[in-house]
Design a protein around this motif. Structure first.
Motif, PDB file in Angstrom:
ATOM      1  N   ILE A 231       0.832  -1.207   0.000  1.00 42.03           N
ATOM      2  CA  ILE A 231       0.000   0.000   0.000  1.00 42.03           C
ATOM      3  C   ILE A 231       0.865   1.254   0.000  1.00 42.03           C
ATOM      4  O   ILE A 231       0.460   2.312  -0.470  1.00 42.03           O
ATOM      5  CB  ILE A 231      -0.971   0.017   1.197  1.00 42.03           C
ATOM      6  CG1 ILE A 231      -2.083   1.050   0.959  1.00 42.03           C
ATOM      7  CG2 ILE A 231      -0.259   0.312   2.504  1.00 42.03           C
ATOM      8  CD1 ILE A 231      -3.174   1.026   1.992  1.00 42.03           C
ATOM      9  N   SER A 232       2.090   1.137   0.508  1.00 43.65           N
ATOM     10  CA  SER A 232       2.989   2.291   0.573  1.00 43.65           C
ATOM     11  C   SER A 232       3.686   2.556  -0.754  1.00 43.65           C
ATOM     12  O   SER A 232       4.295   3.613  -0.936  1.00 43.65           O
ATOM     13  CB  SER A 232       4.037   2.075   1.663  1.00 43.65           C
ATOM     14  OG  SER A 232       3.416   1.909   2.913  1.00 43.65           O
ATOM     15  N   THR A 233       3.617   1.608  -1.677  1.00 44.76           N
ATOM     16  CA  THR A 233       4.300   1.767  -2.962  1.00 44.76           C
ATOM     17  C   THR A 233       3.355   1.648  -4.154  1.00 44.76           C
ATOM     18  O   THR A 233       3.740   1.959  -5.276  1.00 44.76           O
ATOM     19  CB  THR A 233       5.412   0.710  -3.108  1.00 44.76           C
ATOM     20  OG1 THR A 233       4.851  -0.599  -2.939  1.00 44.76           O
ATOM     21  CG2 THR A 233       6.492   0.913  -2.060  1.00 44.76           C
ATOM     22  N   ASN A 234       2.119   1.209  -3.915  1.00 38.73           N
ATOM     23  CA  ASN A 234       1.163   1.041  -5.008  1.00 38.73           C
ATOM     24  C   ASN A 234       0.783   2.398  -5.593  1.00 38.73           C
ATOM     25  O   ASN A 234       0.483   3.349  -4.866  1.00 38.73           O
ATOM     26  CB  ASN A 234      -0.083   0.320  -4.488  1.00 38.73           C
ATOM     27  CG  ASN A 234      -1.059  -0.021  -5.599  1.00 38.73           C
ATOM     28  OD1 ASN A 234      -1.810   0.834  -6.061  1.00 38.73           O
ATOM     29  ND2 ASN A 234      -1.046  -1.274  -6.022  1.00 38.73           N
ATOM     30  N   GLU A 235       0.776   2.488  -6.903  1.00 41.49           N
ATOM     31  CA  GLU A 235       0.547   3.772  -7.572  1.00 41.49           C
ATOM     32  C   GLU A 235      -0.830   4.356  -7.278  1.00 41.49           C
ATOM     33  O   GLU A 235      -1.035   5.571  -7.372  1.00 41.49           O
ATOM     34  CB  GLU A 235       0.725   3.613  -9.080  1.00 41.49           C
ATOM     35  CG  GLU A 235      -0.226   2.628  -9.728  1.00 41.49           C
ATOM     36  CD  GLU A 235       0.018   2.475 -11.220  1.00 41.49           C
ATOM     37  OE1 GLU A 235      -0.830   1.870 -11.881  1.00 41.49           O
ATOM     38  OE2 GLU A 235       1.053   2.968 -11.702  1.00 41.49           O
ATOM     39  N   LYS A 236      -1.794   3.512  -6.891  1.00 41.90           N
ATOM     40  CA  LYS A 236      -3.132   4.011  -6.594  1.00 41.90           C
ATOM     41  C   LYS A 236      -3.208   4.691  -5.229  1.00 41.90           C
ATOM     42  O   LYS A 236      -4.092   5.507  -4.983  1.00 41.90           O
ATOM     43  CB  LYS A 236      -4.144   2.856  -6.629  1.00 41.90           C
ATOM     44  CG  LYS A 236      -4.331   2.220  -7.993  1.00 41.90           C
ATOM     45  CD  LYS A 236      -5.342   1.087  -7.905  1.00 41.90           C
ATOM     46  CE  LYS A 236      -5.523   0.391  -9.248  1.00 41.90           C
ATOM     47  NZ  LYS A 236      -6.475  -0.756  -9.145  1.00 41.90           N
ATOM     48  N   PHE A 237      -2.265   4.332  -4.333  1.00 44.24           N
ATOM     49  CA  PHE A 237      -2.403   4.790  -2.957  1.00 44.24           C
ATOM     50  C   PHE A 237      -1.186   5.525  -2.397  1.00 44.24           C
ATOM     51  O   PHE A 237      -1.292   6.172  -1.366  1.00 44.24           O
ATOM     52  CB  PHE A 237      -2.722   3.595  -2.045  1.00 44.24           C
ATOM     53  CG  PHE A 237      -4.018   2.922  -2.353  1.00 44.24           C
ATOM     54  CD1 PHE A 237      -5.215   3.488  -1.963  1.00 44.24           C
ATOM     55  CD2 PHE A 237      -4.053   1.733  -3.054  1.00 44.24           C
ATOM     56  CE1 PHE A 237      -6.424   2.882  -2.258  1.00 44.24           C
ATOM     57  CE2 PHE A 237      -5.253   1.115  -3.356  1.00 44.24           C
ATOM     58  CZ  PHE A 237      -6.444   1.695  -2.961  1.00 44.24           C
ATOM     59  N   PHE A 238      -0.017   5.422  -3.061  1.00 45.91           N
ATOM     60  CA  PHE A 238       1.178   5.982  -2.434  1.00 45.91           C
ATOM     61  C   PHE A 238       1.097   7.498  -2.285  1.00 45.91           C
ATOM     62  O   PHE A 238       1.761   8.084  -1.432  1.00 45.91           O
ATOM     63  CB  PHE A 238       2.444   5.586  -3.205  1.00 45.91           C
ATOM     64  CG  PHE A 238       2.659   6.329  -4.495  1.00 45.91           C
ATOM     65  CD1 PHE A 238       3.342   7.533  -4.520  1.00 45.91           C
ATOM     66  CD2 PHE A 238       2.179   5.812  -5.688  1.00 45.91           C
ATOM     67  CE1 PHE A 238       3.540   8.211  -5.707  1.00 45.91           C
ATOM     68  CE2 PHE A 238       2.377   6.486  -6.874  1.00 45.91           C
ATOM     69  CZ  PHE A 238       3.059   7.691  -6.891  1.00 45.91           C
ATOM     70  N   ASN A 239       0.256   8.166  -3.106  1.00 51.48           N
ATOM     71  CA  ASN A 239       0.105   9.611  -2.973  1.00 51.48           C
ATOM     72  C   ASN A 239      -0.973   9.983  -1.957  1.00 51.48           C
ATOM     73  O   ASN A 239      -1.262  11.156  -1.746  1.00 51.48           O
ATOM     74  CB  ASN A 239      -0.228  10.242  -4.328  1.00 51.48           C
ATOM     75  CG  ASN A 239      -1.536   9.730  -4.905  1.00 51.48           C
ATOM     76  OD1 ASN A 239      -1.999   8.659  -4.526  1.00 51.48           O
ATOM     77  ND2 ASN A 239      -2.132  10.492  -5.805  1.00 51.48           N
ATOM     78  N   LYS A 240      -1.570   8.968  -1.324  1.00 48.37           N
ATOM     79  CA  LYS A 240      -2.604   9.227  -0.318  1.00 48.37           C
ATOM     80  C   LYS A 240      -2.151   8.862   1.089  1.00 48.37           C
ATOM     81  O   LYS A 240      -2.834   9.184   2.057  1.00 48.37           O
ATOM     82  CB  LYS A 240      -3.872   8.425  -0.649  1.00 48.37           C
ATOM     83  CG  LYS A 240      -4.507   8.787  -1.984  1.00 48.37           C
ATOM     84  CD  LYS A 240      -5.753   7.942  -2.222  1.00 48.37           C
ATOM     85  CE  LYS A 240      -6.395   8.281  -3.558  1.00 48.37           C
ATOM     86  NZ  LYS A 240      -7.608   7.452  -3.805  1.00 48.37           N
ATOM     87  N   ILE A 241      -1.018   8.176   1.181  1.00 49.09           N
ATOM     88  CA  ILE A 241      -0.594   7.692   2.490  1.00 49.09           C
ATOM     89  C   ILE A 241       0.917   7.828   2.625  1.00 49.09           C
ATOM     90  O   ILE A 241       1.671   7.567   1.689  1.00 49.09           O
ATOM     91  CB  ILE A 241      -1.041   6.224   2.690  1.00 49.09           C
ATOM     92  CG1 ILE A 241      -0.847   5.785   4.135  1.00 49.09           C
ATOM     93  CG2 ILE A 241      -0.327   5.281   1.744  1.00 49.09           C
ATOM     94  CD1 ILE A 241      -1.587   4.495   4.458  1.00 49.09           C
ATOM     95  N   ASN A 242       1.341   8.287   3.770  1.00 45.42           N
ATOM     96  CA  ASN A 242       2.765   8.438   4.061  1.00 45.42           C
ATOM     97  C   ASN A 242       3.103   7.483   5.205  1.00 45.42           C
ATOM     98  O   ASN A 242       2.600   7.637   6.320  1.00 45.42           O
ATOM     99  CB  ASN A 242       3.081   9.877   4.459  1.00 45.42           C
ATOM    100  CG  ASN A 242       4.534  10.065   4.820  1.00 45.42           C
ATOM    101  OD1 ASN A 242       5.419   9.615   4.096  1.00 45.42           O
ATOM    102  ND2 ASN A 242       4.783  10.718   5.947  1.00 45.42           N
ATOM    103  N   THR A 243       3.932   6.487   4.934  1.00 46.17           N
ATOM    104  CA  THR A 243       4.187   5.428   5.908  1.00 46.17           C
ATOM    105  C   THR A 243       5.562   5.570   6.543  1.00 46.17           C
ATOM    106  O   THR A 243       6.563   5.750   5.845  1.00 46.17           O
ATOM    107  CB  THR A 243       4.097   4.042   5.243  1.00 46.17           C
ATOM    108  OG1 THR A 243       2.834   3.909   4.608  1.00 46.17           O
ATOM    109  CG2 THR A 243       4.254   2.938   6.276  1.00 46.17           C
ATOM    110  N   VAL A 244       5.589   5.483   7.857  1.00 41.71           N
ATOM    111  CA  VAL A 244       6.851   5.364   8.580  1.00 41.71           C
ATOM    112  C   VAL A 244       6.793   4.080   9.393  1.00 41.71           C
ATOM    113  O   VAL A 244       5.722   3.613   9.777  1.00 41.71           O
ATOM    114  CB  VAL A 244       7.114   6.573   9.507  1.00 41.71           C
ATOM    115  CG1 VAL A 244       7.287   7.836   8.696  1.00 41.71           C
ATOM    116  CG2 VAL A 244       6.009   6.729  10.536  1.00 41.71           C
TER     117      VAL A 244
END
Length: 374
Positions: A29-42
């Motif tokens: 989910i942190s690298t998928n093109e559909k979602f990576f611009n919606k979520i910032n993961t640490v």
């Protein structure tokens, strides 16, 4: 809605079956093109943990701390670690705190007491998690989502947490699906029977060993291999008792402990069947891995997530009666007697269910909806 700041927290650094699946989901989910611009993961994990290895080379920022042994560290030391996590979440404007393991849940609830607007997503692997909810939950207006990996696990937790029923979500462990079939010659080369997983009493390994004389009486020279590691002093003693029983039954030329393997794909695909006799399995990742690698799994009738999946596949023929050596022997004999087509028909049935229910693309969307509150 702006970007969601998600902190994935795991205090111990385990990468066993269920944890590994959720880690892989977070990576996707942190690298998928559909979602990576919606979520910032640490990611906040112990130094040198297996999680860091699994998530390397991805667009995830890592912050590490010293590993916490929740059973041996002092209460003061654990409290200080909880304060560090609280400051970490506050200073980085974390919106969603995703915690793994029982210990992680305790830390998460501590943080939420002081930062009530954080959505706490709890990946609940252990049934004993409910003890922590009972202790802390009444003080919270809203926990957030509690992710269960099977309907069975959800039912168990609702029994002791009826007030939080609306918080529970079921999210089966997701998989990247590689479903190539094997050839007839590869099928003919299949041999041995395997047990894959941590060496622990809840896996009921002693039952399998005690059953093996009956199995050998039905399937001559049937070999059994255990692949897995020990993670506690208790498990070490349990392993010693298993080895003693093998010697007592004079099965040391047929039963072997092979230790931990990083990638069990070839081991699974080369075996005749995988045996899962566990009395407790939140889901049973090895069942899915077995089908994906073209090997039939045999599952005990204990009420577990693994049994739930086998029944959902309409493959009750693969279930043996728990603690029943005759039943296990009969199932192994059945597998041994299957021809290539019959064997692969069972595999294909399992794979079809996996494709429809566990594809990681669909689970990414489900997970995003959970953490975003959609």
């Amino acid at each position: 809605m702006g970007k969601i700041n998600l902190c994935f927290f795991e205090p111990i650094g385990n990468t066993f079956g269920s944890e590994r699946s959720m880690i892989e989901l977070i990576k996707e989910i942190s690298t998928n093109e559909k979602f990576f611009n919606k979520i910032n993961t640490v990611c906040y994990t112990p130094k040198d943990s297996g999680i860091n290895e699994l998530l390397k080379d991805n667009k995830i920022k890592f912050y590490t701390w010293h590993k916490v042994d929740l059973h041996k560290r002092s209460k003061l030391r654990i409290f200080l670690h909880a304060l560090k996590l609280l400051w970490f979440c506050f200073s980085r404007n974390i919106d969603v705190l995703h915690v793994n393991q029982t210990g992680g849940l305790a830390y998460g609830l501590f943080v939420k007491k002081f930062l009530p607007n954080i959505s706490l997503v709890c990946y609940s692997r252990y049934y004993d998690d409910h003890k922590i909810y009972v202790k802390y939950g009444a003080k919270l207006n809203r926990i957030g989502s509690i992710i269960c990996v099977s309907q069975k696990q959800k039912r168990d937790l609702i029994e002791v947490l009826p007030d939080y029923e609306s918080n529970f979500r079921v999210l089966y462990n997701p998989f990247k699906l590689k479903l190539e079939n094997i050839s007839r010659s590869e099928f003919q080369n299949k041999s041995n029977f395997v047990v894959l997983g941590r060496i622990a009493s809840e896996k009921n390994l002693m039952f399998i060993i005690k059953s093996w004389p009956k199995v050998v009486g039905s399937v001559a020279n049937a070999k059994l291999e255990f692949y897995g590691d020990v993670v506690s002093d208790y498990d070490v003693k349990y392993l010693e008792s298993l080895k003693s029983k093998i010697l007592e039954l004079k099965l040391n030329k047929l039963i072997f402990f092979k230790g931990y393997v990083k990638d069990p794909k070839d081991i699974i695909s080369g075996s005749r069947a995988m045996i899962l006799a566990s009395s407790f399995e939140p889901m049973g990742r090895v069942i899915i891995e077995s089908f994906m690698n073209n090997t039939i799994p045999l599952v005990s009738s204990y009420d577990t997530g693994a049994l739930e999946i086998i029944k959902a596949m309409n493959l009750d023929k693969l279930v043996f009666e728990r603690e029943n050596s005759v039943s296990l022997t009969n199932k192994i004999s059945m597998i041994e007697g299957l021809d290539y087509k019959s064997y692969m028909d069972i595999i294909d049935t399992g794979k079809k269910w996996i494709i429809n229910n566990l594809d990681i693309e669909g689970k990414i969307a489900d997970y995003f909806n959970i953490v975003s509150g959609s």
